[in-house]
Scaffold this motif. Structure first.
Motif: not given
Length: 97
Positions: A16-17, A23-25, A48-51, A58-59
């Protein structure tokens, strides 16, 4: 995505990390809705993890699906849109219904 466990508050498990970090990058994300009525649990866990980590806020996210039938992925795509908008994503394109 099969290694991503259901969301739980606290320590973020490795798979998940890694997903949240990718996704953050990213500048944007492209997701496909499957051709059935519900989203696969693996995709639900990932969302769920990303949320929970504000990874979708904002992505820009593009959603698409392909189906031999006119309404093949309509319900799964509608659920995907609902979850993405709830997480603050900027969903590109429009639903196919």
């Amino acid at each position: 995505m099969g290694d991503i466990p259901p969301y739980q508050p606290g320590t973020v498990p490795g798979p998940a990390r890694e997903l949240v970090s990718m996704v953050a990058g990213s500048d944007a994300i492209l997701l496909t809705a499957p051709e059935h009525s519900l989203l696969p649990m693996e995709l639900t866990h990932a969302l769920d993890w990303m949320s929970a980590r504000d990874g979708l806020s904002g992505k820009h996210v593009g959603v698409m699906s392909a189906s031999a039938r006119a309404c093949g992925a309509m319900w799964a795509q509608a659920e995907l849109y609902k979850q993405l908008l709830g997480a603050g994503a900027v969903v590109m394109g429009g639903p196919s219904w």
